[in-house]
Design a protein around this motif. Structure first.
Motif, mmCIF file in Angstrom:
data_model
loop_
_atom_site.group_PDB
_atom_site.id
_atom_site.type_symbol
_atom_site.label_atom_id
_atom_site.label_comp_id
_atom_site.label_asym_id
_atom_site.label_seq_id
_atom_site.Cartn_x
_atom_site.Cartn_y
_atom_site.Cartn_z
ATOM 1 N N VAL A 35 34.425 32.319 71.385
ATOM 2 C CA VAL A 35 34.212 30.978 71.916
ATOM 3 C C VAL A 35 35.461 30.153 71.656
ATOM 4 N N GLU A 36 36.274 30.038 72.664
ATOM 5 C CA GLU A 36 37.486 29.250 72.554
ATOM 6 C C GLU A 36 37.395 28.087 73.523
ATOM 7 N N SER A 89 33.622 16.601 78.528
ATOM 8 C CA SER A 89 34.544 16.988 77.449
ATOM 9 C C SER A 89 33.838 17.019 76.104
ATOM 10 N N LYS A 90 32.939 16.063 75.882
ATOM 11 C CA LYS A 90 32.178 16.035 74.626
ATOM 12 C C LYS A 90 31.279 17.269 74.530
ATOM 13 N N VAL A 91 30.656 17.644 75.655
ATOM 14 C CA VAL A 91 29.808 18.838 75.676
ATOM 15 C C VAL A 91 30.650 20.087 75.404
ATOM 16 N N MET A 92 31.823 20.187 76.049
ATOM 17 C CA MET A 92 32.712 21.335 75.823
ATOM 18 C C MET A 92 33.135 21.429 74.367
ATOM 19 N N GLU A 93 33.443 20.289 73.776
ATOM 20 C CA GLU A 93 33.850 20.268 72.364
ATOM 21 C C GLU A 93 32.746 20.826 71.478
ATOM 22 N N ARG A 94 31.521 20.412 71.738
ATOM 23 C CA ARG A 94 30.400 20.894 70.939
ATOM 24 C C ARG A 94 30.159 22.383 71.160
ATOM 25 N N LEU A 95 30.248 22.821 72.403
ATOM 26 C CA LEU A 95 30.070 24.242 72.702
ATOM 27 C C LEU A 95 31.115 25.092 71.993
ATOM 28 N N SER A 96 32.355 24.628 72.021
ATOM 29 C CA SER A 96 33.437 25.409 71.418
ATOM 30 C C SER A 96 33.297 25.517 69.906
ATOM 31 N N LYS A 97 32.556 24.580 69.308
ATOM 32 C CA LYS A 97 32.312 24.620 67.863
ATOM 33 C C LYS A 97 30.989 25.308 67.523
ATOM 34 N N GLY A 98 30.274 25.755 68.565
ATOM 35 C CA GLY A 98 29.006 26.416 68.343
ATOM 36 C C GLY A 98 27.859 25.469 68.047
#
Length: 119
Positions: A35-36, A89-98
């Motif tokens: 997950v990058e 972008s906020k959703v992507m940030e959360r996804l990338s952090k699991g």
């Protein structure tokens, strides 16, 4: 002065090899994390109802199609393209952090994301 014998040298060699392999594995794992953030992208679009929506893609596959804001009762979309981008972008940030990617009304307030009610 202590002399190394064959047994000590063999043990040292096994230990050095094991540590080297672990280091190589750790570096490879870090470079190929499953997950990058770079694998995620947000695509915004103007909706027929007049607001803005976003889609989140992961490795070219549609992951989230966000036509309406689920955290608010009724049919709401984002007021501007910039607001849709900020939310995506906020959703992507959360996804990338699991983390859980859901956004709350508090997230919209804290990030100055404006919504518009649509028919």
């Amino acid at each position: 002065m202590k002399h190394l014998n064959f047994k000590n040298m063999a043990t040292a060699l096994v230990l050095a090899t094991t540590l080297s392999l672990l280091a190589i594995y750790a570096i490879d794992l870090q470079q190929h994390s499953p997950v990058e953030k770079e694998e995620y992208r947000v695509v915004t679009q103007k909706s027929e109802q007049g607001g803005w929506t976003y889609n989140i893609y992961h490795s070219q596959q549609l992951l989230i199609k966000q036509e309406y804001v689920p955290a608010i009762d009724g049919k709401f979309q984002f007021s501007t393209q910039k607001d849709a981008e900020k939310a995506g972008s906020k959703v992507m940030e959360r996804l990338s952090k699991g983390h859980n990617p859901s956004l709350s009304p508090k997230d919209f307030n804290e990030n100055n994301i404006q919504l518009v009610k649509v028919p």
